[in-house]
Design a protein around this motif. Sequence first.
Motif, PDB file in Angstrom:
ATOM      1  N   MET A  28      -6.799  -2.517   3.494  1.00 34.27           N
ATOM      2  CA  MET A  28      -5.721  -3.491   3.626  1.00 34.27           C
ATOM      3  C   MET A  28      -5.411  -4.235   2.322  1.00 34.27           C
ATOM      4  O   MET A  28      -4.735  -5.251   2.336  1.00 34.27           O
ATOM      5  CB  MET A  28      -6.071  -4.498   4.716  1.00 34.27           C
ATOM      6  N   THR A  29      -5.885  -3.741   1.204  1.00 28.75           N
ATOM      7  CA  THR A  29      -5.617  -4.388  -0.075  1.00 28.75           C
ATOM      8  C   THR A  29      -5.626  -3.337  -1.178  1.00 28.75           C
ATOM      9  O   THR A  29      -6.167  -2.247  -0.992  1.00 28.75           O
ATOM     10  CB  THR A  29      -6.659  -5.486  -0.363  1.00 28.75           C
ATOM     11  N   ASP A  30      -5.037  -3.662  -2.316  1.00 26.62           N
ATOM     12  CA  ASP A  30      -5.088  -2.757  -3.454  1.00 26.62           C
ATOM     13  C   ASP A  30      -6.528  -2.665  -3.934  1.00 26.62           C
ATOM     14  O   ASP A  30      -7.259  -3.653  -3.949  1.00 26.62           O
ATOM     15  CB  ASP A  30      -4.206  -3.266  -4.593  1.00 26.62           C
ATOM     16  N   LYS A  38       3.693  -2.971  -0.214  1.00 24.21           N
ATOM     17  CA  LYS A  38       3.511  -4.298   0.377  1.00 24.21           C
ATOM     18  C   LYS A  38       4.706  -4.645   1.261  1.00 24.21           C
ATOM     19  O   LYS A  38       5.757  -4.026   1.193  1.00 24.21           O
ATOM     20  CB  LYS A  38       3.400  -5.355  -0.721  1.00 24.21           C
ATOM     21  N   SER A  39       4.544  -5.692   2.087  1.00 21.03           N
ATOM     22  CA  SER A  39       5.619  -6.118   2.973  1.00 21.03           C
ATOM     23  C   SER A  39       6.751  -6.789   2.194  1.00 21.03           C
ATOM     24  O   SER A  39       7.886  -6.798   2.628  1.00 21.03           O
ATOM     25  CB  SER A  39       5.092  -7.059   4.051  1.00 21.03           C
ATOM     26  N   ASP A  44       0.823 -10.082  -0.467  1.00 17.41           N
ATOM     27  CA  ASP A  44      -0.306  -9.207  -0.737  1.00 17.41           C
ATOM     28  C   ASP A  44      -0.676  -8.386   0.500  1.00 17.41           C
ATOM     29  O   ASP A  44      -1.658  -7.673   0.506  1.00 17.41           O
ATOM     30  CB  ASP A  44      -1.518  -9.998  -1.221  1.00 17.41           C
ATOM     31  N   ARG A  45       0.153  -8.482   1.569  1.00 13.73           N
ATOM     32  CA  ARG A  45      -0.091  -7.726   2.795  1.00 13.73           C
ATOM     33  C   ARG A  45       0.335  -6.273   2.629  1.00 13.73           C
ATOM     34  O   ARG A  45       1.472  -5.990   2.286  1.00 13.73           O
ATOM     35  CB  ARG A  45       0.651  -8.347   3.973  1.00 13.73           C
ATOM     36  N   VAL A  46      -0.566  -5.364   2.895  1.00 14.93           N
ATOM     37  CA  VAL A  46      -0.294  -3.925   2.796  1.00 14.93           C
ATOM     38  C   VAL A  46       0.291  -3.437   4.112  1.00 14.93           C
ATOM     39  O   VAL A  46      -0.167  -3.815   5.184  1.00 14.93           O
ATOM     40  CB  VAL A  46      -1.594  -3.160   2.475  1.00 14.93           C
ATOM     41  N   LEU A  47       1.326  -2.593   4.024  1.00 14.59           N
ATOM     42  CA  LEU A  47       1.938  -2.029   5.223  1.00 14.59           C
ATOM     43  C   LEU A  47       1.116  -0.848   5.718  1.00 14.59           C
ATOM     44  O   LEU A  47       0.798   0.061   4.956  1.00 14.59           O
ATOM     45  CB  LEU A  47       3.366  -1.572   4.928  1.00 14.59           C
ATOM     46  N   LEU A  59      10.094   3.741   9.554  1.00 14.55           N
ATOM     47  CA  LEU A  59       9.544   2.604   8.815  1.00 14.55           C
ATOM     48  C   LEU A  59      10.350   2.299   7.558  1.00 14.55           C
ATOM     49  O   LEU A  59      10.282   1.197   7.029  1.00 14.55           O
ATOM     50  CB  LEU A  59       8.092   2.876   8.422  1.00 14.55           C
ATOM     51  N   ALA A  60      11.098   3.279   7.066  1.00 13.19           N
ATOM     52  CA  ALA A  60      11.870   3.107   5.844  1.00 13.19           C
ATOM     53  C   ALA A  60      13.339   2.786   6.124  1.00 13.19           C
ATOM     54  O   ALA A  60      14.137   2.738   5.203  1.00 13.19           O
ATOM     55  CB  ALA A  60      11.766   4.363   4.977  1.00 13.19           C
TER      56      ALA A  60
END
Length: 79
Positions: A28-30, A38-39, A44-47, A59-60
Amino acid sequence: MELNNDQLTLHQLEQELNVKIVPGTEVMTDVGTHHFIKSSSTSDRVLVPQPSDDPHDPLASRASSQSDTTVEKLTICMY
């Protein structure tokens, strides 16, 4: 992993995190050199799952298209 990474990428992530990534878990993170979508540019929220460049990927899709679909579904449900 839901991010559709190949085995080499998973192995690199496991080594950088010093953990075993089991099926059903998500990063859930780089991590190091691995950067995820990211959102937003300031978040910093990962999609999860990661959207692709495929034009048929829901989703795109554009926000307006998603809103149109939501309104259509609500209209159908009400009648």
